[in-house]
Design a protein around this motif. Structure first.
Motif, short mmCIF file in Angstrom:
data_model
loop_
_atom_site.label_atom_id
_atom_site.label_comp_id
_atom_site.label_asym_id
_atom_site.label_seq_id
_atom_site.Cartn_x
_atom_site.Cartn_y
_atom_site.Cartn_z
N ASN A 87 0.72 -1.20 -0.14
CA ASN A 87 0.06 0.09 -0.01
C ASN A 87 0.97 1.17 0.13
OD1 ASN A 87 -2.97 -1.40 0.93
ND2 ASN A 87 -1.12 -2.18 2.24
N PRO A 88 1.70 1.56 -1.17
CA PRO A 88 2.47 2.65 -1.07
C PRO A 88 1.91 3.87 -0.76
CG PRO A 88 2.32 1.65 -3.04
CD PRO A 88 1.48 0.87 -2.53
N SER A 89 0.89 4.42 -1.12
CA SER A 89 0.04 5.55 -0.91
C SER A 89 -0.24 5.61 0.66
CB SER A 89 -1.00 5.71 -1.60
OG SER A 89 -2.21 4.63 -1.51
N ALA A 90 -0.15 4.62 1.38
CA ALA A 90 -0.43 4.85 2.81
C ALA A 90 0.82 4.68 3.99
CB ALA A 90 -1.30 3.60 3.40
N ARG A 91 1.92 5.03 3.10
CA ARG A 91 3.16 4.98 4.12
C ARG A 91 3.02 5.88 5.31
NH1 ARG A 91 8.16 2.88 3.21
NH2 ARG A 91 7.50 2.20 1.07
N GLU A 92 2.61 6.98 5.08
CA GLU A 92 2.46 8.03 6.13
C GLU A 92 1.40 7.44 7.49
OE1 GLU A 92 1.76 11.92 4.77
OE2 GLU A 92 3.67 12.22 3.98
N LEU A 93 0.30 6.86 6.73
CA LEU A 93 -0.70 6.37 7.84
C LEU A 93 -0.31 5.14 8.53
CD1 LEU A 93 -4.00 6.43 5.55
CD2 LEU A 93 -3.47 8.03 7.70
N LEU A 94 0.57 4.34 7.95
CA LEU A 94 1.07 3.30 8.55
C LEU A 94 2.11 3.73 9.58
CD1 LEU A 94 1.76 0.95 5.32
CD2 LEU A 94 0.17 0.24 7.37
N ALA A 95 2.73 4.80 9.21
CA ALA A 95 3.81 5.24 10.36
C ALA A 95 2.95 5.86 11.52
CB ALA A 95 4.75 6.18 9.72
N CYS A 96 2.10 6.70 11.56
CA CYS A 96 1.45 7.41 12.47
C CYS A 96 0.20 6.87 13.06
CB CYS A 96 0.94 8.70 11.87
SG CYS A 96 -0.45 8.68 10.87
N CYS A 97 -0.55 6.20 12.54
CA CYS A 97 -1.83 5.80 12.87
C CYS A 97 -2.31 4.33 12.71
CB CYS A 97 -2.80 6.77 12.02
SG CYS A 97 -2.33 8.57 12.11
N VAL A 98 -1.33 3.49 12.54
CA VAL A 98 -1.77 2.16 12.54
C VAL A 98 -0.95 1.18 13.52
CG1 VAL A 98 -1.64 0.00 11.01
CG2 VAL A 98 -2.09 2.32 10.16
N ASP A 99 -1.79 0.24 14.21
CA ASP A 99 -1.07 -0.77 15.33
C ASP A 99 -1.12 -1.87 14.81
OD1 ASP A 99 -0.37 1.36 17.27
OD2 ASP A 99 -2.60 1.47 17.46
N LEU A 100 -0.11 -2.56 14.92
CA LEU A 100 -0.04 -4.12 14.32
C LEU A 100 -0.20 -5.17 15.65
CD1 LEU A 100 2.82 -3.88 11.98
CD2 LEU A 100 0.31 -3.41 11.44
N ASP A 101 -1.23 -6.20 15.43
CA ASP A 101 -1.24 -6.96 16.68
C ASP A 101 -0.71 -8.38 16.11
OD1 ASP A 101 -2.30 -8.95 18.55
OD2 ASP A 101 -4.01 -9.04 17.24
N TYR A 102 0.26 -8.97 16.81
CA TYR A 102 0.91 -10.11 16.33
C TYR A 102 0.66 -11.38 17.41
CZ TYR A 102 4.18 -7.15 13.63
OH TYR A 102 4.67 -6.65 12.49
N ARG A 103 -0.16 -10.94 18.22
CA ARG A 103 -0.47 -12.04 19.23
C ARG A 103 -1.78 -12.98 18.66
NH1 ARG A 103 -0.55 -9.96 25.30
NH2 ARG A 103 -0.22 -12.20 25.62
N ALA A 104 -2.79 -12.24 18.13
CA ALA A 104 -4.10 -13.13 18.37
C ALA A 104 -3.66 -14.25 17.17
CB ALA A 104 -5.23 -11.82 17.74
N ARG A 105 -4.31 -15.36 17.54
CA ARG A 105 -4.06 -16.63 16.67
C ARG A 105 -5.42 -16.93 15.90
NH1 ARG A 105 -0.96 -20.01 21.53
NH2 ARG A 105 1.24 -19.53 20.93
N ASN A 106 -6.49 -16.46 16.38
CA ASN A 106 -8.00 -16.87 15.88
C ASN A 106 -8.91 -15.86 16.10
OD1 ASN A 106 -8.54 -17.31 18.47
ND2 ASN A 106 -8.04 -19.40 18.22
#
Length: 272
Positions: free
Chosen positions: A123-142
């Motif tokens: 999502n190249p146009s969303a690079r700034e959004l990914l840096a400021c306003c997006v959180d990544l959750d790696y813990r959920a399994r289902n």
């Protein structure tokens, strides 16, 4: 034989004789006893059939209720949560964030090898959004884990409404899990529709039936589980159903490709 005694004595003697004389009781026909075994046998035959009919009707209602088109008008909520499982889901969620349909986005259930850089390439146009306003959750399994991690994230930021993004066929179960984990929170579904699964032909396409029937079973399990447990985070049934704990035991700050690279560098320096 002549009776001896006064008239009154004779009458009293006759009365006593009438009382003491046993009266033949009328013959009462025995009542017919119900055949218990026959009733049990009929119940054993009818109950599975009735249960099958109920399940079939429930499946028809479930499948026919799946939204076949993405909504045109999307209300604004405090935040957005997308459940991973398809690249289009994440792309749509980032687009909704860019359209200001929420102030922040949680991508739940991200693969540990996928970081912000990989998402930015997709999502190249969303690079700034990914840096400021997006959180990544790696813990959920289902899906249960998605609900648990979304609740933790919501409480951390004091959000009260969520725009929930996932595939249209997956949406009923996600909403059921999220509503159980977060009662009182306003949940707005945003179903993602793809060409890979045509839910409009749920009764005629085997490829669609093969996806919807297991999904219907999982949806029923989620609804039934929510009736007997108070909190999915302490649920034993969630472990039985999912085959493992719905959330990874690893701390969130130690998960993801960036943390893995740091760990490798640290171990490399230590070994050297």
């Amino acid at each position: 034989m002549a009776m001896i005694g006064t008239r009154h004595e004779q009458v009293a003697y006759a009365a006593r004789g009438k009382i003491s004389t046993p009266v033949a009781s009328a013959t009462v026909a025995p009542r017919p006893r119900p055949n218990v075994w026959r009733a049990v046998m009929w119940a054993m035959l009818l109950l599975p059939g009735a249960a099958a009919i109920v399940l079939c009707l429930g499946y028809v209602r479930f499948a026919s209720g799946i939204v076949g088109r993405e909504p045109v008008a999307v209300p604004r909520t405090d935040a957005i949560v997308v459940v991973t499982g398809g690249s289009q889901r994440v792309g749509d969620a980032i687009g909704l964030l860019g359209a200001d349909r929420g102030s922040r986005l949680l991508i739940s259930g991200v693969n540990e090898k996928t970081g912000r850089e990989e998402l930015a390439k997709l999502n190249p146009s969303a690079r700034e959004l990914l840096a400021c306003c997006v959180d990544l959750d790696y813990r959920a399994r289902n899906t249960i884990g998605n609900a648990i991690e979304a609740r933790r994230w919501l409480r951390k930021h004091s959000f009260r409404s969520l725009l929930v993004v996932t595939s249209n066929y997956h949406m009923p179960r996600v909403i059921a899990e999220f509503a159980h984990a977060m009662p009182g929170v306003r949940l707005v579904p945003h179903p993602v529709v793809t060409d890979q699964i045509d839910t409009s032909g749920w009764w005629s396409r085997w490829s669609t039936i093969r996806v919807l029937v297991p999904e219907y079973g999982k949806y029923l399990a989620a609804r039934l589980r929510s009736m007997v447990e108070s909190d999915p985070e302490t649920s034993r049934l969630s472990i039985i159903i999912g085959g493992r704990k719905p959330v990874s035991q690893k701390p969130a700050e130690l998960m993801g490709p960036e943390q893995e690279r740091r760990s490798q560098l640290k171990n490399g320096r230590h070994d050297g």
